[in-house]
Design an enzyme around this catalytic site. Structure first.
Site, PDB file in Angstrom:
ATOM      1  N   LYS A 145      52.885  53.055  40.655  1.00  0.00           N
ATOM      2  CA  LYS A 145      54.199  52.921  39.877  1.00  0.00           C
ATOM      3  C   LYS A 145      54.692  54.570  39.311  1.00  0.00           C
ATOM      4  CE  LYS A 145      51.841  48.756  38.333  1.00  0.00           C
ATOM      5  NZ  LYS A 145      52.764  47.940  38.855  1.00  0.00           N
ATOM      6  N   ASP A 185      43.134  50.672  31.351  1.00  0.00           N
ATOM      7  CA  ASP A 185      44.026  50.442  32.407  1.00  0.00           C
ATOM      8  C   ASP A 185      45.347  51.143  32.221  1.00  0.00           C
ATOM      9  OD1 ASP A 185      45.824  49.684  34.320  1.00  0.00           O
ATOM     10  OD2 ASP A 185      45.400  47.504  33.874  1.00  0.00           O
ATOM     11  N   TRP A 201      48.621  41.539  31.908  1.00  0.00           N
ATOM     12  CA  TRP A 201      47.408  42.213  32.740  1.00  0.00           C
ATOM     13  C   TRP A 201      46.129  42.323  32.333  1.00  0.00           C
ATOM     14  CZ3 TRP A 201      47.895  42.166  37.650  1.00  0.00           C
ATOM     15  CH2 TRP A 201      49.465  42.221  38.348  1.00  0.00           C
TER      16      TRP A 201
HETATM   17  N1  PMP Z   1      47.343  46.812  35.485  1.00  0.00           N
HETATM   18  C1  PMP Z   1      48.761  46.649  35.435  1.00  0.00           C
HETATM   19  C2  PMP Z   1      48.750  47.256  34.036  1.00  0.00           C
HETATM   20  C3  PMP Z   1      49.642  46.637  36.401  1.00  0.00           C
HETATM   21  O1  PMP Z   1      50.534  46.776  35.998  1.00  0.00           O
HETATM   22  C4  PMP Z   1      49.292  46.068  37.534  1.00  0.00           C
HETATM   23  C5  PMP Z   1      50.146  45.960  38.674  1.00  0.00           C
HETATM   24  N2  PMP Z   1      51.530  45.528  38.376  1.00  0.00           N
HETATM   25  C6  PMP Z   1      47.945  45.809  37.842  1.00  0.00           C
HETATM   26  C7  PMP Z   1      46.874  46.056  36.902  1.00  0.00           C
HETATM   27  C8  PMP Z   1      47.592  45.480  39.079  1.00  0.00           C
HETATM   28  O2  PMP Z   1      47.715  46.255  39.992  1.00  0.00           O
HETATM   29  P1  PMP Z   1      47.446  46.001  41.955  1.00  0.00           P
HETATM   30  O3  PMP Z   1      48.375  45.339  42.062  1.00  0.00           O
HETATM   31  O4  PMP Z   1      47.243  47.278  42.135  1.00  0.00           O
HETATM   32  O5  PMP Z   1      46.052  45.565  41.748  1.00  0.00           O
END
Ligand code: PMP
Length: 366
Positions: free
Chosen positions: A203, A179, A105
């Site tokens: 989540k 994040d 991520w």
């Molecule tokens: N950052 C993290 C730490 C994530 O776990 C995720 C999704 N698994 C995201 C960003 C991306 O999120 P989204 O699908 O809501 O754009």
């Protein structure tokens, strides 16, 4: 529907919600507290919804002890949206931003940010397969960086910061952007260490569609002119997150989750429960049959990846799990293996059911 019909859902997200929250949603679905309509059907500018949103924001502020000089904004666009929205909001006058790369991520955020600014890698854990968090003492952060970005819980790799980064050890006026999508509200956080905290809701907070952003007041004047208004922290903060139609139903459900969290003893209470759950699961994984490669100090309490000794057993493992009502355990397609996500809403009983199955499977195949 009763609790006995529900599976133990280990999905990484969208993820399980507390059953009592879902039951409340069901009870209020067609007639929210005598209004004669569903929250889904309400004007976002009506008194009822405005009160729902104000309470949710107030409860979140209290739960996380958000200081007065921070604004809470409710946006849309999720984590990947924020990867672009952050540089658009923070790089007026500064073209460079630094990123700590701890895995999937972080990498996604870096790739997206490169479209908007010059990106430096302050530190990377790639040398050991993204199984640890590089010590802050090793980070190289430019004095003129607009910010340094961290992903404090890597959902895919199961790597979590054990200690929060320290702004005092960074160049002055380089805010930390975090994040926290996959561990927001799972443990106490010293918000004052961060310039911006963001998290997709799906989540640990509520339904997909809502993104939480917490931003320090003095950073509200750093947006570029080309930042879309609906993604502007300053404009949305000034408009109480109602510059456009917010994701009203997701905000309502998140508000119910905040009330549920208060009833669990707030963040301190849920953090204790999360430690107990993660300890139980990792102790079982460490028994010899299974494998988790993350440095013990950086093992995530929320996302627990693990491997069987032979991937040819994976399908059997998953089928046996499903037969016991243990679902969504297949690892991310990039990582392979298994992953159990045990967010706030997963009770100890669910982790115990998984542990019982892990032990039985290991006995049968060990
Ligand atoms: N950052 C993290 C730490 C994530 O776990 C995720 C999704 N698994 C995201 C960003 C991306 O999120 P989204 O699908 O809501 O754009």
């Amino acid at each position: 529907m009763t609790a006995s019909h529900r599976v133990w859902n280990f999905s990484a997200g969208p993820a399980a919600l507390p059953l009592s929250v879902l039951e409340r949603v069901r009870a209020e679905l067609t007639d929210w507290r005598g209004s004669g309509m569903s929250v889904m059907e309400m004007s976002h500018r009506g008194n009822d919804f405005m009160a729902i949103q104000a309470k949710a924001m107030g409860d979140l502020r209290r739960l996380l002890a958000v200081p007065d000089h921070y604004r809470i904004v409710f946006l849309q666009g999720g984590g990947i949206g924020e990867a672009a929205i952050v540089p658009l909001n923070l790089t007026a006058g500064r073209r460079h931003a630094d990123y700590v790369n701890t895995g999937h991520w972080s990498t996604r955020a870096i790739d997206e940010a490169r479209r908007f600014c010059e990106v430096g890698i302050a530190a990377s854990a790639e040398d050991r397969g993204f199984t640890y968090v590089p010590a802050q003492a090793t980070w190289r952060v430019a004095r003129d960086a607009a910010y340094v970005h961290v992903c404090t819980n890597e959902t895919l790799g199961g790597v979590e910061y054990a200690a929060w980064p320290d702004p005092a050890a960074l160049p002055a006026d380089v805010p930390i952007v975090a994040d926290m999508s996959s561990h927001m509200l799972s443990r106490a956080v010293d918000v004052a260490r961060f310039g911006v905290i963001y998290a997709g809701a799906q989540k640990n907070i509520g339904p997909a569609g809502l993104t939480l952003v917490i931003v320090r007041d003095d950073l509200l004047d750093r947006a570029r002119d080309d930042c879309p208004s609906v993604f502007s922290y300053a404009k949305q903060a000034a408009a109480d997150s109602m510059l456009n139609t917010p994701p009203t139903f997701a905000i309502y459900v998140a508000g119910l989750v905040f009330e549920w969290l208060e009833a669990q003893g707030g963040i301190a209470g849920i953090e204790r429960a999360n430690i107990a759950k993660a300890s139980l699961l990792y102790a079982t994984i460490d028994c010899g049959f299974y494998r988790n490669d993350v440095a013990p100090a950086n093992r995530s309490r929320m996302n627990v990846p693990f491997f069987l000794p032979d991937s040819r057993l994976d399908d059997d493992f998953l089928a046996g799990a499903k037969a016991r009502g243990l679902v969504q355990l297949k690892g991310h397609r990039v990582a392979g293996g298994m992953r159990a996500s045990i967010y706030n809403a997963m009770p100890l009983a669910g982790v115990q059911a998984l542990v019982d199955y892990l032990n039985q499977f290991a006995r049968e195949h060990g």
